[in-house]
Design a protein around this motif. Sequence first.
Motif, short mmCIF file in Angstrom:
data_model
loop_
_atom_site.label_atom_id
_atom_site.label_comp_id
_atom_site.label_asym_id
_atom_site.label_seq_id
_atom_site.Cartn_x
_atom_site.Cartn_y
_atom_site.Cartn_z
N TRP A 5 0.81 -0.95 0.05
CA TRP A 5 -0.22 0.08 0.09
C TRP A 5 0.80 1.16 -0.11
N ASN A 6 1.98 1.21 0.81
CA ASN A 6 2.71 2.58 1.03
C ASN A 6 3.56 2.62 -0.48
N ASP A 7 3.76 1.68 -0.99
CA ASP A 7 4.71 1.72 -2.33
C ASP A 7 3.52 2.34 -3.52
N ARG A 8 2.51 1.73 -3.43
CA ARG A 8 1.43 2.15 -4.57
C ARG A 8 0.93 3.57 -4.15
N ARG A 9 0.80 3.90 -3.13
CA ARG A 9 0.29 5.33 -2.57
C ARG A 9 1.38 6.43 -3.06
N ARG A 10 2.71 5.77 -3.09
CA ARG A 10 3.81 6.80 -3.56
C ARG A 10 4.33 6.70 -5.05
N GLY A 11 3.38 6.06 -5.79
CA GLY A 11 3.41 5.96 -7.23
C GLY A 11 4.69 4.90 -7.52
N LEU A 18 -14.55 -10.81 17.55
CA LEU A 18 -13.87 -10.13 16.64
C LEU A 18 -14.27 -8.76 16.40
N GLY A 19 -15.61 -8.71 16.33
CA GLY A 19 -16.31 -7.54 16.26
C GLY A 19 -16.18 -6.44 17.27
N LEU A 20 -16.21 -6.94 18.53
CA LEU A 20 -15.98 -6.06 19.54
C LEU A 20 -14.53 -5.45 19.50
N ALA A 21 -13.55 -5.85 19.02
CA ALA A 21 -11.98 -5.85 18.99
C ALA A 21 -11.84 -4.72 18.02
N LEU A 22 -12.69 -4.44 17.06
CA LEU A 22 -12.54 -3.80 15.87
C LEU A 22 -12.00 -2.17 16.36
N PRO A 23 -12.63 -1.37 17.32
CA PRO A 23 -12.03 -0.27 17.72
C PRO A 23 -10.61 -0.18 18.01
N LEU A 24 -10.22 -1.30 18.84
CA LEU A 24 -8.78 -1.30 19.16
C LEU A 24 -8.15 -1.69 17.93
N LEU A 25 -8.59 -2.38 17.06
CA LEU A 25 -7.96 -2.67 15.84
C LEU A 25 -7.79 -1.36 14.83
N ALA A 26 -8.68 -0.58 15.05
CA ALA A 26 -8.51 0.91 14.37
C ALA A 26 -7.52 1.91 14.81
N VAL A 27 -7.56 1.72 16.17
CA VAL A 27 -6.38 2.34 16.82
C VAL A 27 -5.06 1.91 16.39
N PHE A 28 -4.91 0.61 16.28
CA PHE A 28 -3.56 -0.05 15.51
C PHE A 28 -3.48 0.52 14.22
N VAL A 29 -4.39 0.37 13.44
CA VAL A 29 -4.10 0.75 12.18
C VAL A 29 -3.77 2.38 11.71
N GLN A 56 0.18 3.19 10.50
CA GLN A 56 0.54 3.93 9.35
C GLN A 56 1.51 5.06 9.29
N ARG A 57 1.88 5.62 10.64
CA ARG A 57 2.55 6.57 10.69
C ARG A 57 4.12 5.88 10.75
N PRO A 58 5.21 6.84 10.61
CA PRO A 58 6.61 6.35 10.50
C PRO A 58 6.85 6.19 12.01
N GLY A 59 7.87 5.44 12.24
CA GLY A 59 8.16 5.01 13.80
C GLY A 59 7.39 3.99 14.57
#
Length: 270
Positions: free
Chosen positions: A64-70, A109-120, A124-127
């Motif tokens: 995803w990062n490679d394609r996003r940067r073209g 797994l549905g209940l865990a989605l908010p935590l998964l959203a925090v992870f995502v 996506q940020r460097p570091g």
Amino acid sequence: MNNVSVERRVSFRSVGLPAEHGSWSLVSEPILLGLLAAPSWAGAALAAGAFALFLLNRPFKIYWNDRRRGRAYERTAVARRAVLIYGLIAAGALALALALGGLRPFAPLGLALPLLAVFVAYDQRPGRYWQAELAAPVAFAAVVAAIVLAGGWAWPSALALWGFMAARAAPAVLFIRARLRLDKGKAVAPGDSIPTALAAHVLALGAVAALVWPGWLPWTALLAAGLLLARAAWGLSPWRWRSSVKALGVLETVFGVLAVALVALGYWLE
């Protein structure tokens, strides 16, 4: 030409497998505990699908990062291949789990989605961010609840097992972060201090005790939480063992497997 030759030497392993060794343990432990406590074909299919999704994260991020940067490198093609392989395995395994166990096991797994959203969001940020490192294993720990629900367990016990694995995972992340800073002589950062890591283990012990009291967890879960607290106290003390980062990861895996084995043993003894 030199750049091209270097790119062609990109291996599937370097792109398709997670680089963080500790993540393997924190992901494998809830799967192992679920299958030991309540083995079933639906649970095994859920475990396979969840593990494939775990493996999918790294190559998807690279692609995803490679394609996003073209950009399109050899690693981009390898990452795309890995995404397709893991995606197909995950889809097939989860479809089989749905056919065998119905929708009920997917609820945690549905209940865990908010935590998964925090992870995502942080991943996506460097570091490296403590928010992502804490959210990911606690979210993935929901797999243990899904597996035992597929095995016919009641909701209180299933959620209690999720609680135990969360009480194992979150303090472990804080322990490793504090230990690495201590060994490298780095300045203490917010959330990475020794008192924070030890306090998290004490709170985890209290939480596990609260789940053992009504019978939702076996009494051996208290032994497991106590073992992890003792490991943290010793590992962050002036008398701690001296080890490399790799050896520390192996030791942490050993403690995690011991904790899982103690809880599973408690169910077998009932």
